[in-house]
Design a protein around this motif. Structure first.
Motif, PDB file in Angstrom:
ATOM      1  N   GLY A  20       0.805  -1.214   0.000  1.00 46.87           N
ATOM      2  CA  GLY A  20       0.000   0.000   0.000  1.00 46.87           C
ATOM      3  C   GLY A  20       0.834   1.258   0.000  1.00 46.87           C
ATOM      4  N   LEU A  25       0.055   2.674  -5.137  1.00 47.24           N
ATOM      5  CA  LEU A  25      -1.152   3.416  -5.492  1.00 47.24           C
ATOM      6  C   LEU A  25      -1.005   4.065  -6.868  1.00 47.24           C
ATOM      7  N   VAL A  40      -5.821  -3.632  -4.691  1.00 46.45           N
ATOM      8  CA  VAL A  40      -4.652  -3.328  -3.860  1.00 46.45           C
ATOM      9  C   VAL A  40      -4.767  -4.152  -2.582  1.00 46.45           C
ATOM     10  N   LEU A  46      -3.052   1.618   4.117  1.00 49.66           N
ATOM     11  CA  LEU A  46      -2.373   2.304   3.019  1.00 49.66           C
ATOM     12  C   LEU A  46      -1.377   3.323   3.554  1.00 49.66           C
ATOM     13  N   PHE A  62     -10.564   4.883  -2.035  1.00 53.29           N
ATOM     14  CA  PHE A  62     -10.328   3.748  -2.918  1.00 53.29           C
ATOM     15  C   PHE A  62     -11.431   2.709  -2.813  1.00 53.29           C
TER      16      PHE A  62
END
Length: 67
Positions: A20, A25, A40, A46, A62
């Motif tokens: 992450g 990203l 992901v 993240l 996201f």
């Protein structure tokens, strides 16, 4: 980014990105740009170097965008 360049000619429908980080990203965004659905996969959250609140906002974004 070489992996993303390799994907351009192949047009995958799904791409799995493990980690992450900022780079992960960015790769997810590049995958979306070529028409793939990025997934992901992260161990905890993240971009762990961010404040937890900012990380949570990114995860929320996201999730809404189906990444």
């Amino acid at each position: 980014m070489e992996d993303v360049q390799n994907l351009i000619g192949k047009s995958p429908s799904n791409v799995v990105i493990i980690r992450g980080s900022f780079v992960a990203l960015h790769v997810a965004d590049a995958a979306r740009a070529i028409g793939a659905q990025p997934y992901v996969v992260v161990r905890s959250r993240l971009i762990r170097s961010l404040e937890p609140e900012l990380s949570a906002k990114l995860e929320e974004f996201f999730s809404r965008e189906r990444c």
